[in-house]
Design a protein around this motif. Sequence first.
Motif, PDB file in Angstrom:
ATOM      1  N   GLU A   1      12.634 -32.812 -14.498  1.00  0.00           N
ATOM      2  CA  GLU A   1      13.156 -31.698 -13.702  1.00  0.00           C
ATOM      3  C   GLU A   1      12.042 -30.733 -13.307  1.00  0.00           C
ATOM      4  OE1 GLU A   1      16.295 -31.606 -12.474  1.00  0.00           O
ATOM      5  OE2 GLU A   1      16.200 -33.613 -13.353  1.00  0.00           O
TER       6      GLU A   1
ATOM      7  N   THR B   1      22.427 -30.441  -4.348  1.00  0.00           N
ATOM      8  CA  THR B   1      22.167 -29.858  -5.659  1.00  0.00           C
ATOM      9  C   THR B   1      20.714 -29.407  -5.710  1.00  0.00           C
ATOM     10  OG1 THR B   1      22.197 -30.279  -8.049  1.00  0.00           O
ATOM     11  CG2 THR B   1      21.582 -32.114  -6.636  1.00  0.00           C
ATOM     12  N   PRO B   2      20.409 -28.277  -6.355  1.00  0.00           N
ATOM     13  CA  PRO B   2      19.019 -27.810  -6.416  1.00  0.00           C
ATOM     14  C   PRO B   2      18.117 -28.877  -7.025  1.00  0.00           C
ATOM     15  CG  PRO B   2      20.534 -26.113  -7.218  1.00  0.00           C
ATOM     16  CD  PRO B   2      21.330 -27.366  -7.047  1.00  0.00           C
TER      17      PRO B   2
ATOM     18  N   TYR C   1      22.094 -33.231   1.729  1.00  0.00           N
ATOM     19  CA  TYR C   1      22.401 -34.501   1.094  1.00  0.00           C
ATOM     20  C   TYR C   1      21.163 -35.401   1.122  1.00  0.00           C
ATOM     21  CZ  TYR C   1      27.279 -33.047   1.360  1.00  0.00           C
ATOM     22  OH  TYR C   1      28.451 -32.363   1.214  1.00  0.00           O
TER      23      TYR C   1
ATOM     24  N   PRO D   1      21.804 -37.600 -12.095  1.00  0.00           N
ATOM     25  CA  PRO D   1      21.880 -36.169 -12.403  1.00  0.00           C
ATOM     26  C   PRO D   1      22.791 -35.917 -13.592  1.00  0.00           C
ATOM     27  CG  PRO D   1      23.154 -36.676 -10.432  1.00  0.00           C
ATOM     28  CD  PRO D   1      22.407 -37.924 -10.785  1.00  0.00           C
TER      29      PRO D   1
ATOM     30  N   TYR E   1      17.355 -29.620  -3.893  1.00  0.00           N
ATOM     31  CA  TYR E   1      17.576 -30.181  -2.562  1.00  0.00           C
ATOM     32  C   TYR E   1      18.513 -29.275  -1.774  1.00  0.00           C
ATOM     33  CZ  TYR E   1      15.855 -34.119  -5.296  1.00  0.00           C
ATOM     34  OH  TYR E   1      15.121 -34.909  -6.136  1.00  0.00           O
ATOM     35  N   GLU E   2      18.249 -29.145  -0.483  1.00  0.00           N
ATOM     36  CA  GLU E   2      19.018 -28.267   0.377  1.00  0.00           C
ATOM     37  C   GLU E   2      19.949 -29.035   1.299  1.00  0.00           C
ATOM     38  OE1 GLU E   2      16.153 -25.893   2.383  1.00  0.00           O
ATOM     39  OE2 GLU E   2      15.540 -24.786   0.579  1.00  0.00           O
TER      40      GLU E   2
ATOM     41  N   LEU F   1      24.776 -38.669  -3.508  1.00  0.00           N
ATOM     42  CA  LEU F   1      24.403 -37.439  -4.206  1.00  0.00           C
ATOM     43  C   LEU F   1      24.687 -36.230  -3.333  1.00  0.00           C
ATOM     44  CD1 LEU F   1      21.052 -38.604  -5.801  1.00  0.00           C
ATOM     45  CD2 LEU F   1      23.235 -38.312  -6.929  1.00  0.00           C
TER      46      LEU F   1
ATOM     47  N   TYR G   1      16.156 -38.997  -4.763  1.00  0.00           N
ATOM     48  CA  TYR G   1      16.443 -38.432  -6.084  1.00  0.00           C
ATOM     49  C   TYR G   1      15.650 -39.119  -7.175  1.00  0.00           C
ATOM     50  CZ  TYR G   1      18.780 -37.144 -10.362  1.00  0.00           C
ATOM     51  OH  TYR G   1      19.023 -36.697 -11.634  1.00  0.00           O
TER      52      TYR G   1
ATOM     53  N   TRP H   1      25.272 -33.933 -14.039  1.00  0.00           N
ATOM     54  CA  TRP H   1      26.719 -33.814 -13.815  1.00  0.00           C
ATOM     55  C   TRP H   1      27.386 -35.179 -13.704  1.00  0.00           C
ATOM     56  CZ3 TRP H   1      28.759 -35.825  -9.329  1.00  0.00           C
ATOM     57  CH2 TRP H   1      27.871 -36.039  -8.258  1.00  0.00           C
ATOM     58  N   LYS H   2      26.649 -36.186 -13.234  1.00  0.00           N
ATOM     59  CA  LYS H   2      27.206 -37.530 -13.210  1.00  0.00           C
ATOM     60  C   LYS H   2      27.263 -38.131 -14.616  1.00  0.00           C
ATOM     61  CE  LYS H   2      26.628 -39.459  -8.582  1.00  0.00           C
ATOM     62  NZ  LYS H   2      28.029 -39.914  -8.523  1.00  0.00           N
TER      63      LYS H   2
ATOM     64  N   THR I   1      17.519 -37.531 -16.938  1.00  0.00           N
ATOM     65  CA  THR I   1      17.919 -37.290 -15.548  1.00  0.00           C
ATOM     66  C   THR I   1      17.035 -38.053 -14.568  1.00  0.00           C
ATOM     67  OG1 THR I   1      16.494 -35.338 -15.457  1.00  0.00           O
ATOM     68  CG2 THR I   1      18.790 -35.003 -16.107  1.00  0.00           C
TER      69      THR I   1
END
Length: 267
Positions: A221, A55-56, A61, A196, A58-59, A52, A67, A198-199, A192
């Motif tokens: 979320e 992505t917000p 990896y 995520p 998270y700042e 992953l 996740y 986008w996946k 989600t």
Amino acid sequence: MKLLHYWRAMWGIIWRELWRFVTQRERFISALVRPLVWLFVFAAGFRAALGLAITPPYETYILYEVYITPGLIGMIQLFNGMQSSLSMVYDREMGSMRILMVCPLPRWFLLLSKLLAGTGVSILQVYVFLAIAWFYDIQAPWQGYLWVLPALLLSGLMLGALGLLLSSFIKQLENFAGVMNFVIFPMFFMSTALYPLWKIKESSALLYNLAHYNPFSQAVELIRFALYGQFNSQAFIYTFVAFIVFMTAAIIGYNPSKGMMTRKGGA
């Protein structure tokens, strides 16, 4: 009816639900075993395959276990909401709710009290799960454990209201398995909670749209961002509106003159 009568009735319903939760140890254990198996087994197996990116909220990896944790929190509340609806079917036919439904108190107030009791139980289950995850080295900022409480309250109310709505359609305990197959599992997997957005979009545009507009996704979320000290306004509004819609429909469903309770020979 005086305000004291309302308070006594609400406290009685909440206390009964908490006492039932404490005395039924198998319910407590089963509520934790399911997400822990996903965390220790499923997430560990997919750690290498599902990397992953940043992505917000998270700042950096993150591991897949990190996740999936908010999704598993949502799973606890989702299954608890359905468990409460199952107990509501039983109580409505043979338990205490059968008597409460004919008392002078408004029916919406009784349903709200039942909903608050179930949400309180789910929040206790979530914090026990978070404590176990903390020892597994899945740790959020310490402030997040406080900031996530309002998110848990709203998401628990929304999912519990959905359970109440479903219970207004269910007439027999045997038909609850259908709810599991056609409501709980699609809501969980098309969300989600595990992947995520986008996946999901990379594999299917239709599945992406279903996951995006899934109320459970928005609840997850909301929890995810709150756990890291951020406020997701879109998730909050969506979850709050879903709660109002589900709760209103549940109240109508339990209305003896308008709702599903007037129909005979239902599911």
